[in-house]
Design an enzyme around this catalytic site. Structure first.
Site, PDB file in Angstrom:
ATOM      1  N   ASP A  24     -68.730  83.517  42.113  1.00 23.91           N
ATOM      2  CA  ASP A  24     -67.704  82.776  42.847  1.00 23.91           C
ATOM      3  C   ASP A  24     -66.636  82.303  41.871  1.00 23.91           C
ATOM      4  OD1 ASP A  24     -66.113  81.114  44.361  1.00 23.91           O
ATOM      5  OD2 ASP A  24     -67.773  80.103  45.360  1.00 23.91           O
ATOM      6  N   HIS A  55     -62.713  75.564  41.460  1.00 23.15           N
ATOM      7  CA  HIS A  55     -63.794  75.041  40.630  1.00 23.15           C
ATOM      8  C   HIS A  55     -63.502  75.133  39.128  1.00 23.15           C
ATOM      9  CE1 HIS A  55     -65.860  75.078  44.426  1.00 23.15           C
ATOM     10  NE2 HIS A  55     -65.691  76.372  44.529  1.00 23.15           N
ATOM     11  N   ILE A  90     -63.736  70.794  41.475  1.00 24.14           N
ATOM     12  CA  ILE A  90     -65.015  70.334  42.010  1.00 24.14           C
ATOM     13  C   ILE A  90     -66.095  71.373  41.734  1.00 24.14           C
ATOM     14  CG2 ILE A  90     -63.893  68.978  43.812  1.00 24.14           C
ATOM     15  CD1 ILE A  90     -64.627  71.189  45.816  1.00 24.14           C
ATOM     16  N   GLY A 147     -70.156  74.145  46.050  1.00 21.19           N
ATOM     17  CA  GLY A 147     -71.195  73.628  46.936  1.00 21.19           C
ATOM     18  C   GLY A 147     -72.507  74.350  46.739  1.00 21.19           C
TER      19      GLY A 147
END
Length: 304
Positions: free
Chosen positions: A188, A193, A208, A211
């Protein structure tokens, strides 16, 4: 820009993914294996330790099945920053081998109107490319912010309630400041991110954590404390993403054990819930599997 409601039931062309022992190890490192104690999880982080057979964390199957799945099954036109991961579930039919290939079939199972956005649910099934045996099923929900209010079906009613007592277990896990940079190597590469400028444009003051990295960190810890460290005992796990995690956050997971089923929720040191409505079930136990997070799919088909 809009969500394509006719996408419900749409299937991706089946495709094959392959992985190596190194890929499995890199994923384990990305979700914190060996971080606190390098000698404690050698079955996940090495392939040549004396007397130890390499094992694979069940959640490793998720990036294998799901990376790029949205591009394979388009469901509308929207800004990339509007899409967030809302829900995730995995059902482990058989242990994932340290290296191998899977044939993946994926489809959109539902699109729901959450008013503030659209919830798009997908399912992916992985079969051993050689034998055809089912290895894993994953289900995910994407939330597209700002694209609700289309008078679509509401999300099927789902119930989850923490027991009215103190948790049976509380697990605290540190994440690294560079956790997202390591995890992104499992597939990913979303700049949300890693790129501060992209994160700012998406409404965050810094990048961030993925998830699915948070999910993987918690899944690894639950394998340790609920499945006695044996990844083959994990039957299924589901959870919802409540708030973002930032690299370097400390995660605390409260766990309630109910007849070999674990209910859990995860918070940060700031007291913010980041994973909620979590359910994990173990294999080889004489209890019924609880209703999964992604329930009542048939109701949605009536609206498609």
């Amino acid at each position: 820009m809009s969500i394509d409601l006719t996408a419900v039931g749409r299937q991706a062309e089946p495709f094959v993914v392959s992985w190596s022992e190194t890929d499995a190890i890199l994923y384990a490192l990305g979700v914190g294996a060996g971080q606190a104690n390098p000698a404690a999880e050698l079955a996940f982080t090495t392939e040549n330790s004396k007397g130890i057979t390499q094992q694979v964390l069940p959640a490793f199957a998720i990036p294998l099945l799901q990376t790029g799945i949205g591009r394979r099954i388009p469901f509308g036109d929207y800004p990339r920053g509007a899409l967030v991961h809302a829900e995730q579930a995995i059902v482990a039919h058989r242990p994932i081998p340290a290296s191998g290939s899977m044939r993946i079939s994926a489809r959109i199972t539902g699109i729901y109107d959450k008013r503030s956005g659209a919830l798009v649910r997908m399912e992916a099934v992985g079969e051993d490319a050689g034998t055809g045996e089912h290895l894993v099923t994953t289900r995910l929900g994407y939330f597209v912010r700002g694209y609700g209010g289309f008078d679509g079906p509401a999300t099927p009613t789902e119930t989850w309630e923490a027991p009215d007592r103190e948790p049976d277990l509380t697990v605290t896990t540190e994440t690294r400041a560079d956790q997202a940079l390591l995890y992104r190597l499992s597939g990913d590469r979303n700049p949300l991110h890693s790129d501060p400028e992209f994160a700012t444009a998406a409404g965050f003051d810094r990048p961030i954590l993925h998830g699915l990295c948070t999910y993987g960190v918690v899944a690894r810890e639950l394998v340790r404390v609920v499945c006695d460290g044996d990844p083959t005992l994990l039957d299924a796990m589901s959870a919802r993403f409540s708030k973002p995690v930032f690299p370097g956050d400390t995660l605390t997971t409260a766990v309630w054990i109910q007849n070999h089923t674990a209910l859990f929720r995860t918070t940060t040191a700031r007291g913010v819930f980041v994973l909620d409505q979590g359910v994990l079930t173990r294999k080889r136990v004489p209890v019924a599997r609880p209703e999964p997070v992604f329930a009542d799919e048939a109701k949605n088909k009536e609206h498609s």
